[in-house]
Motif scaffolding. Structure first.
Motif, PDB file in Angstrom:
ATOM      1  N   LEU A 189       0.814  -1.220   0.000  1.00  0.00           N
ATOM      2  CA  LEU A 189       0.000   0.000   0.000  1.00  0.00           C
ATOM      3  C   LEU A 189       0.838   1.256   0.000  1.00  0.00           C
ATOM      4  O   LEU A 189       0.558   2.203  -0.743  1.00  0.00           O
ATOM      5  CB  LEU A 189      -0.947  -0.033   1.208  1.00  0.00           C
ATOM      6  CG  LEU A 189      -1.952  -1.194   1.155  1.00  0.00           C
ATOM      7  CD1 LEU A 189      -2.395  -1.600   2.539  1.00  0.00           C
ATOM      8  CD2 LEU A 189      -3.140  -0.812   0.298  1.00  0.00           C
ATOM      9  N   VAL A 190       1.851   1.285   0.858  1.00  0.00           N
ATOM     10  CA  VAL A 190       2.729   2.450   0.914  1.00  0.00           C
ATOM     11  C   VAL A 190       4.174   1.972   1.056  1.00  0.00           C
ATOM     12  O   VAL A 190       4.491   1.259   2.005  1.00  0.00           O
ATOM     13  CB  VAL A 190       2.324   3.402   2.065  1.00  0.00           C
ATOM     14  CG1 VAL A 190       2.223   2.678   3.406  1.00  0.00           C
ATOM     15  CG2 VAL A 190       3.255   4.601   2.156  1.00  0.00           C
ATOM     16  N   PRO A 191       5.009   2.212   0.067  1.00  0.00           N
ATOM     17  CA  PRO A 191       4.775   3.055  -1.116  1.00  0.00           C
ATOM     18  C   PRO A 191       4.265   2.316  -2.339  1.00  0.00           C
ATOM     19  O   PRO A 191       4.249   2.883  -3.436  1.00  0.00           O
ATOM     20  CB  PRO A 191       6.180   3.604  -1.382  1.00  0.00           C
ATOM     21  CG  PRO A 191       7.076   2.454  -1.024  1.00  0.00           C
ATOM     22  CD  PRO A 191       6.425   1.795   0.171  1.00  0.00           C
ATOM     23  N   GLY A 192       3.862   1.037  -2.197  1.00  0.00           N
ATOM     24  CA  GLY A 192       3.481   0.256  -3.361  1.00  0.00           C
ATOM     25  C   GLY A 192       2.345   0.847  -4.169  1.00  0.00           C
ATOM     26  O   GLY A 192       2.423   0.972  -5.399  1.00  0.00           O
ATOM     27  N   ALA A 193       1.232   1.224  -3.494  1.00  0.00           N
ATOM     28  CA  ALA A 193       0.068   1.754  -4.212  1.00  0.00           C
ATOM     29  C   ALA A 193       0.137   3.265  -4.379  1.00  0.00           C
ATOM     30  O   ALA A 193      -0.280   3.805  -5.407  1.00  0.00           O
ATOM     31  CB  ALA A 193      -1.212   1.376  -3.465  1.00  0.00           C
ATOM     32  N   ALA A 194       0.645   3.969  -3.369  1.00  0.00           N
ATOM     33  CA  ALA A 194       0.670   5.429  -3.412  1.00  0.00           C
ATOM     34  C   ALA A 194       1.836   5.939  -2.566  1.00  0.00           C
ATOM     35  O   ALA A 194       2.265   5.274  -1.618  1.00  0.00           O
ATOM     36  CB  ALA A 194      -0.644   6.000  -2.896  1.00  0.00           C
ATOM     37  N   PRO A 195       2.331   7.117  -2.869  1.00  0.00           N
ATOM     38  CA  PRO A 195       3.465   7.652  -2.104  1.00  0.00           C
ATOM     39  C   PRO A 195       3.028   8.169  -0.742  1.00  0.00           C
ATOM     40  O   PRO A 195       1.840   8.391  -0.489  1.00  0.00           O
ATOM     41  CB  PRO A 195       3.951   8.797  -2.990  1.00  0.00           C
ATOM     42  CG  PRO A 195       2.728   9.244  -3.724  1.00  0.00           C
ATOM     43  CD  PRO A 195       1.931   8.007  -3.977  1.00  0.00           C
TER      44      PRO A 195
END
Length: 544
Positions: free
Chosen positions: A485-491
């Motif tokens: 989710l973080v940082p994978g999906a969004a910064p």
């Protein structure tokens, strides 16, 4: 004893197959007063659907089924073989996506029993088995439905909405006057389900012999399935005879050594209804679309329907959103269902070429594409499968600067409250509500007071996913252990509004969180339209 039918409900759910039972669980979790009926008095024990992908397993997770709630068998690969070319194509289905195996097989009667048993946990959901819907009339503030009970007596129920999940021959669809477009293939298949088969396989194989194509696959409990295409002149009665089945199974096993659970001849269809809803009546599952079996997406598509529709019904009957959001069900689901049917038809042409010349051409071309790096991943890595991503619907249209895929699914990873705390999947951290999600930040700290109140009034929660090893966590924080989710999906410093079906509705930088919330509230119609009107005696349910 006479069945007690509630006089008034929010949703009348017609049909309790796997899609209907999953929908009933979702409605139960959302706190919607639901009456779920089915003409049958028990689960149909013959296996039918056999495959689920990671998206279907994620929806069943949303419906309350934890890993291991029913038996599954992970499938690492799907192979296509030709008597002329040998193995000419392969799809890699090993591994996990969003916390679930990419492909599993299962035993449908077990899944249905588990889903029905879980409904006992929801006092707002009532089951009525052996009950048939005989008529319904849409009125200004709801639907008046006539039921025939198991003892032959009749009852009347008023529902704000009716959902037909009553199969391919849906009474709800016919009564509502919805057209079913598509075709019936003049091709019959014999399905053989068996247990205790020696030398079990661990993958799915398509034997693409033009003389008799045969898909073959394993399932939990030592089960295996074969599907044999009937040749011209072969009849149902002839092929279901024991001696015919013995001859067909001879290349794989000695039929006398196995236990045959089901043999059935069926003719597959490819149909999609012209609209998934009309007024206060909605269709889901096979009532709305029928998919040929070649990509194992029939039940999966029905579960997608349930996930998409049920939260919207809940938000409308509970006064959290305007009734106009229900129009997005057809807008979002019908195009994707049609794309899945098209894929299944294409796969069918690969599986059952009509002659050796066609088989050599088709399978030779497929073999060639497997050898070219630019095209290999298209099939091997399942890029051929249409993504469950909406072009239009109940979300803010994509614009420059968006980091997440609006109208697509938020990825799922493993999270925990802190060191030593239980590890859970991130969907479970979000719960059954709309979520304002912060990625490495706390959106609540940047949100003014009245917007926080407005967000809570539409069933919204605020959750923050923090990078692994962040240290001290606040009351809304979850540590992202998998970096999904973080940082994978969004910064870090990004926010998103995520629907209960895990679709991204809106996103933006933390500095613009007020605008993100305002636009999300407008999409829901919150504060812009009155709560749904109710007739005297039709009291809307309160928040879940």
């Amino acid at each position: 004893m006479r069945q007690t039918i509630p006089p008034v409900v929010d949703v009348l759910l017609v049909g309790l197959g796997p899609v209907g039972a999953a929908a009933a669980n979702l409605l139960g979790r959302y706190g919607v007063r639901t009456l779920a009926i089915d003409r049958a008095t028990d689960v149909f024990m013959a296996p039918r659907a056999i495959a689920l992908d990671n998206e279907a397993l994620r929806i069943l997770q949303m419906a309350g089924l934890e890993e291991g709630a029913f038996a599954t068998q992970a499938i690492a690969k799907v192979q296509m073989r030709s008597p002329l070319l040998g193995r000419y194509a392969r799809a890699n289905t090993a591994g996990h996506v969003d916390g679930h195996p990419r492909l599993v097989t299962f035993y449908q009667p077990e899944l249905e029993r588990v889903l029905r048993a879980r409904l006992a946990a929801y006092p707002n959901v009532q089951l009525a088995l052996g009950v048939e819907l005989t008529d319904f009339t849409e009125q200004e503030h709801g639907v008046l439905a006539q039921l025939r009970l198991a003892d032959g007596q009749c009852a009347t129920v008023r529902a704000s909405y009716v959902v037909g999940v009553d199969g391919a021959s849906s009474f709800v669809r016919r009564q509502a006057g919805m057209d079913f477009h598509g075709k019936t293939f003049a091709q019959d298949w014999l399905v053989v389900d068996a247990r205790d088969v020696p030398n079990p396989i661990d993958h799915i194989e398509f034997m693409c012999d033009p003389r008799r194509p045969t898909p073959h696959m394993p399932a939990p409990g030592g089960r295996q399935r074969w599907e044999f295409m009937l040749r011209p002149g072969e009849t149902r009665e002839q092929m279901e005879r024991p001696e015919s089945i013995r001859a067909l199974l001879q290349p794989w096993c000695r039929p006398e050594d196995i236990t045959i659970e089901r043999t059935a001849v069926y003719r597959f269809h490819a149909r999609v209804v012209n609209r998934f809803s009309r007024g206060r009546v909605f269709l889901a599952g096979d009532a709305a679309h029928i998919t040929p079996p070649f990509v194992g997406q029939g039940l999966v598509a029905g579960l997608r329907d349930a996930a998409n529709l049920c939260w919207k019904l809940a938000w409308v009957v509970q006064g959290r959103a305007a009734a106009t959001i229900l129009d997005s069900y057809d807008t979002e689901r019908r195009p994707h269902a049609k794309s899945i049917v098209r894929l299944a038809l294409w796969m069918g042409r690969l599986v059952m070429p009509r002659n050796r010349v066609a088989a050599l051409l088709i399978h030779g071309l497929m073999s060639l594409t497997q050898r070219i790096p630019a095209t290999r991943s298209y099939f091997q890595d399942l890029e051929i499968k249409p993504q469950n991503r909406f072009g239009r619907g109940l979300f803010k249209a994509a614009q420059r600067g968006a980091r997440l895929v609006r109208g697509g699914m938020l990825p799922q990873g493993l999270v925990r409250r802190g060191v030593g705390q239980p590890i859970v999947l991130s969907d479970d951290a979000l719960g059954q509500r709309l979520a304002l999600v912060g990625f490495g930040c706390d959106p609540a700290a940047a949100l003014d007071g009245w917007r926080r109140v407005a967000w809570a009034q539409v069933g919204g929660v605020i959750v923050s996913f923090q990078p692994r090893g962040q240290g001290a966590l606040g009351e809304r924080d979850w540590e992202d252990l998998s970096n999904t989710l973080v940082p994978g999906a969004a910064p870090v410093g990004w926010v998103a509004v995520v629907r209960p079906d895990r679709t991204v509705m809106h996103d933006g930088p933390l500095a613009e969180v007020d605008a993100v919330i305002d636009e999300a509230l407008a999409i829901l119609g919150a504060g812009l339209a009155p709560a749904p009107a109710t007739a005297p005696g039709w009291k809307a349910a309160g928040p879940a």
